[in-house]
Design a protein around this motif. Sequence first.
Motif, PDB file in Angstrom:
ATOM      1  N   GLN A 148      61.674 -17.711  -2.438  1.00  0.00           N
ATOM      2  CA  GLN A 148      61.657 -16.498  -1.621  1.00  0.00           C
ATOM      3  C   GLN A 148      60.609 -16.583  -0.503  1.00  0.00           C
ATOM      4  OE1 GLN A 148      64.197 -14.547  -2.279  1.00  0.00           O
ATOM      5  NE2 GLN A 148      64.624 -15.738  -4.130  1.00  0.00           N
ATOM      6  N   GLN A 149      59.786 -17.636  -0.509  1.00  0.00           N
ATOM      7  CA  GLN A 149      58.680 -17.746   0.439  1.00  0.00           C
ATOM      8  C   GLN A 149      58.826 -18.889   1.436  1.00  0.00           C
ATOM      9  OE1 GLN A 149      54.800 -17.542  -1.516  1.00  0.00           O
ATOM     10  NE2 GLN A 149      55.879 -16.934  -3.379  1.00  0.00           N
ATOM     11  N   VAL A 150      59.965 -19.567   1.440  1.00  0.00           N
ATOM     12  CA  VAL A 150      60.139 -20.736   2.310  1.00  0.00           C
ATOM     13  C   VAL A 150      61.191 -20.478   3.378  1.00  0.00           C
ATOM     14  CG1 VAL A 150      59.370 -22.357   0.529  1.00  0.00           C
ATOM     15  CG2 VAL A 150      61.814 -21.817   0.736  1.00  0.00           C
ATOM     16  N   ASP A 151      61.208 -21.346   4.380  1.00  0.00           N
ATOM     17  CA  ASP A 151      62.168 -21.233   5.477  1.00  0.00           C
ATOM     18  C   ASP A 151      63.431 -22.056   5.228  1.00  0.00           C
ATOM     19  OD1 ASP A 151      60.349 -19.682   7.211  1.00  0.00           O
ATOM     20  OD2 ASP A 151      59.181 -21.539   7.218  1.00  0.00           O
ATOM     21  N   VAL A 152      63.264 -23.192   4.536  1.00  0.00           N
ATOM     22  CA  VAL A 152      64.377 -24.104   4.274  1.00  0.00           C
ATOM     23  C   VAL A 152      64.281 -24.579   2.831  1.00  0.00           C
ATOM     24  CG1 VAL A 152      65.458 -26.311   4.900  1.00  0.00           C
ATOM     25  CG2 VAL A 152      64.446 -24.890   6.691  1.00  0.00           C
ATOM     26  N   ILE A 153      65.423 -24.641   2.158  1.00  0.00           N
ATOM     27  CA  ILE A 153      65.508 -25.185   0.798  1.00  0.00           C
ATOM     28  C   ILE A 153      66.371 -26.444   0.866  1.00  0.00           C
ATOM     29  CG2 ILE A 153      66.363 -24.817  -1.547  1.00  0.00           C
ATOM     30  CD1 ILE A 153      65.952 -21.752  -0.989  1.00  0.00           C
ATOM     31  N   ILE A 154      65.855 -27.545   0.312  1.00  0.00           N
ATOM     32  CA  ILE A 154      66.573 -28.815   0.313  1.00  0.00           C
ATOM     33  C   ILE A 154      66.726 -29.286  -1.123  1.00  0.00           C
ATOM     34  CG2 ILE A 154      66.479 -31.256   0.988  1.00  0.00           C
ATOM     35  CD1 ILE A 154      64.873 -30.383   3.464  1.00  0.00           C
TER      36      ILE A 154
END
Length: 146
Positions: free
Chosen positions: A65-71
């Motif tokens: 919930q705190q990041v810009d991109v999930i990989i």
Amino acid sequence: MIRIAVIDGQGGGIGTTVIKKIVETYGDRTEVWALGTNAIATAQMMKARANRGATGENAICHCVQQVDVIIGPISILLSHAMMGEVTPAMVQSIGSAKATKLLLPVTQDPIVIVGTVREPLPHLVEKLVCQHLSAYLTEGTHLPCP
């Protein structure tokens, strides 16, 4: 600077490969979080020079919930994938996160992603980092890929 969560499980090999390529390509222009479904995966990704690391269901549910991109591999959106390491709560949190999801079409689960071409992991990671991730970095702040 963008904050990127790299999620992996089991031995952390996919996440390690991704993090190494991000660090090699963008250096300190990104903040990379290693989120492992288990401690071994997190430790391996931290060795690849992630900035921060956390392990387990609660950590993943909180951090995405705190990041810009999930990989990660497509498995991070499949309940009980990675031999049961991916929980339904993780899938719900990842899927509902506002972050852009950049997923690699690799899984040990019986899933076929129609329209994809089977390529070795290093080629997929190259495309992910150099073509897709670069679009999320501020113009002029990243190095071109070779």
